[in-house]
Design a protein around this motif. Structure first.
Motif, short mmCIF file in Angstrom:
data_model
loop_
_atom_site.label_atom_id
_atom_site.label_comp_id
_atom_site.label_asym_id
_atom_site.label_seq_id
_atom_site.Cartn_x
_atom_site.Cartn_y
_atom_site.Cartn_z
N MET A 188 47.25 51.99 58.22
CA MET A 188 47.27 50.57 57.35
C MET A 188 46.81 51.03 55.85
SD MET A 188 45.62 47.00 57.98
CE MET A 188 44.79 46.41 56.71
N ASP A 189 47.96 50.66 55.02
CA ASP A 189 47.32 50.79 53.57
C ASP A 189 46.57 49.55 53.08
OD1 ASP A 189 47.27 52.15 51.25
OD2 ASP A 189 49.15 51.11 50.39
N TYR A 190 45.28 50.08 52.83
CA TYR A 190 44.13 49.06 52.70
C TYR A 190 43.82 49.00 50.98
CZ TYR A 190 40.07 46.14 52.30
OH TYR A 190 39.07 45.27 52.15
N SER A 191 44.02 47.87 50.48
CA SER A 191 43.58 48.01 48.96
C SER A 191 42.82 46.38 48.99
CB SER A 191 44.76 47.93 48.22
OG SER A 191 45.36 46.73 47.83
N ILE A 192 41.91 46.59 47.66
CA ILE A 192 41.19 45.32 47.43
C ILE A 192 42.20 44.24 47.02
CG2 ILE A 192 40.63 45.89 45.03
CD1 ILE A 192 38.35 43.98 47.47
N ASP A 193 43.24 44.56 46.32
CA ASP A 193 44.20 43.67 45.99
C ASP A 193 44.99 42.95 47.11
OD1 ASP A 193 43.84 44.18 43.32
OD2 ASP A 193 45.36 45.77 43.14
N LYS A 194 45.22 43.78 48.42
CA LYS A 194 46.01 43.05 49.27
C LYS A 194 45.03 42.15 49.96
CE LYS A 194 49.12 46.81 50.64
NZ LYS A 194 49.69 47.36 51.74
N PHE A 195 43.49 42.54 50.06
CA PHE A 195 42.61 41.68 50.65
C PHE A 195 42.44 40.36 49.91
CE2 PHE A 195 38.09 40.50 50.77
CZ PHE A 195 38.10 40.13 52.09
N ILE A 196 42.36 40.58 48.38
CA ILE A 196 42.29 39.26 47.76
C ILE A 196 43.78 38.19 47.90
CG2 ILE A 196 42.15 38.19 45.29
CD1 ILE A 196 40.24 40.81 44.90
N GLY A 197 44.94 39.08 47.75
CA GLY A 197 45.88 38.46 47.98
C GLY A 197 46.07 37.49 49.24
N TYR A 198 45.76 38.35 50.50
CA TYR A 198 45.52 37.56 51.53
C TYR A 198 44.58 36.51 51.64
CZ TYR A 198 44.75 36.80 56.50
OH TYR A 198 44.43 35.93 57.84
N LEU A 199 43.42 36.35 51.26
CA LEU A 199 42.44 35.33 51.02
C LEU A 199 43.25 34.20 50.19
CD1 LEU A 199 39.03 37.07 50.84
CD2 LEU A 199 40.28 35.98 52.69
N ASN A 200 43.76 34.34 48.87
CA ASN A 200 44.43 33.44 48.11
C ASN A 200 45.54 32.85 48.87
OD1 ASN A 200 42.68 33.81 46.04
ND2 ASN A 200 44.05 35.31 45.17
N LYS A 201 46.26 33.58 49.60
CA LYS A 201 47.30 32.99 50.31
C LYS A 201 46.92 31.94 51.56
CE LYS A 201 51.01 34.65 53.64
NZ LYS A 201 51.68 36.15 53.92
N HIS A 202 45.56 32.28 52.07
CA HIS A 202 45.11 31.32 53.04
C HIS A 202 43.88 30.59 52.80
CE1 HIS A 202 48.15 32.84 55.80
NE2 HIS A 202 47.76 34.25 55.42
N GLU A 203 43.97 30.20 51.44
CA GLU A 203 42.76 29.10 50.95
C GLU A 203 41.66 29.82 51.19
OE1 GLU A 203 42.86 24.88 52.19
OE2 GLU A 203 44.90 25.25 52.64
N GLY A 204 41.39 31.09 50.74
CA GLY A 204 40.09 31.55 50.76
C GLY A 204 39.46 31.78 52.24
N LEU A 205 38.03 31.96 52.05
CA LEU A 205 37.32 32.25 53.31
C LEU A 205 36.70 30.59 53.58
CD1 LEU A 205 35.23 35.18 52.38
CD2 LEU A 205 37.11 34.97 53.84
N SER A 206 36.62 30.54 55.09
CA SER A 206 35.84 29.35 55.45
C SER A 206 34.21 29.46 55.47
CB SER A 206 36.07 29.22 57.09
OG SER A 206 37.46 28.97 57.23
N HIS A 207 33.63 28.29 55.09
CA HIS A 207 32.31 28.27 54.75
C HIS A 207 31.41 27.59 55.90
CE1 HIS A 207 32.05 29.94 50.89
NE2 HIS A 207 33.74 29.38 50.82
N THR A 208 30.40 28.15 56.39
CA THR A 208 29.93 27.56 57.69
C THR A 208 29.08 25.87 57.41
OG1 THR A 208 27.88 28.32 57.09
CG2 THR A 208 29.26 29.62 58.93
N ASN A 209 28.74 26.01 56.12
CA ASN A 209 28.20 24.40 55.76
C ASN A 209 29.39 23.26 55.44
OD1 ASN A 209 29.09 25.58 53.29
ND2 ASN A 209 27.51 24.64 52.43
#
Length: 175
Positions: free
Chosen positions: A1-22
């Motif tokens: 798997m080709d990992y890059s920070i841009d792919k990571f940020i793109g994935y999060l932007n595509k799915h509304e970011g990260l969930s927060h416990t609070n």
């Protein structure tokens, strides 16, 4: 798997970011006849959980090597913590529910059908307070209403009431 920070940020932007416990909301219900402020109780829930979905397994021995084999689902207890107001309204409601389950004076135990509530719902919220994920617990009843501690050393701390509930099964959103 080709990992890059841009792919990571793109994935999060595509799915509304990260969930927060609070960021969560609960919808807690009680059996008929128990007086409580539904909206208030849901507001003072300071901790909730979406219970897991454990798969039960048994060891099957094949040629001397044990192998895990699934055979059923199990249900977990769900833990909630409620802030206590100055009138202890949350404790009053849960104590009334426990009195329905086991009568403190006669020690008679109610039938399960008479003490469960149809459902409790726990929601994950996004930054806009929209429901994004959830779990609905069916046939809920408390199995432990936790203790309330007092201490001279605990200045300006807020009193809480931990409650453990069990349920027959859960359904994950969308409902």
């Amino acid at each position: 798997m080709d990992y890059s920070i841009d792919k990571f940020i793109g994935y999060l932007n595509k799915h509304e970011g990260l969930s927060h416990t609070n960021r969560y909301s609960v919808d807690v219900e009680f059996p008929a006849g128990i007086s409580y402020d539904k909206e208030g109780l849901n507001l003072i829930c300071s901790s909730a959980m979406m219970p897991g979905h454990p798969i039960m397994t048994a060891d099957r021995v094949a040629l001397g090597n044990p192998v895990k084999v699934p055979y059923s689902f199990a249900t977990e207890q769900a833990e909630f913590v409620f802030l206590l107001d100055g009138n202890y309204k949350a404790m009053e409601a849960f104590d009334a529910w426990s009195e329905l389950i086991v009568n403190n004076r006669t020690h008679s135990v109610a039938y399960k059908k008479d003490i469960v509530v149809n459902k409790w719902t726990v929601w994950q919220l996004n930054k806009m307070n929209e429901k994004t994920a959830g779990v609905m617990l069916y046939n809920v009843f408390p199995v432990q209403i936790g203790k309330v501690d007092f201490s001279d050393a605990a200045h300006n701390q807020i009193q809480t009431l931990p409650v453990s509930v069990v349920f027959d099964w859960r359904q994950v959103a969308p409902f």
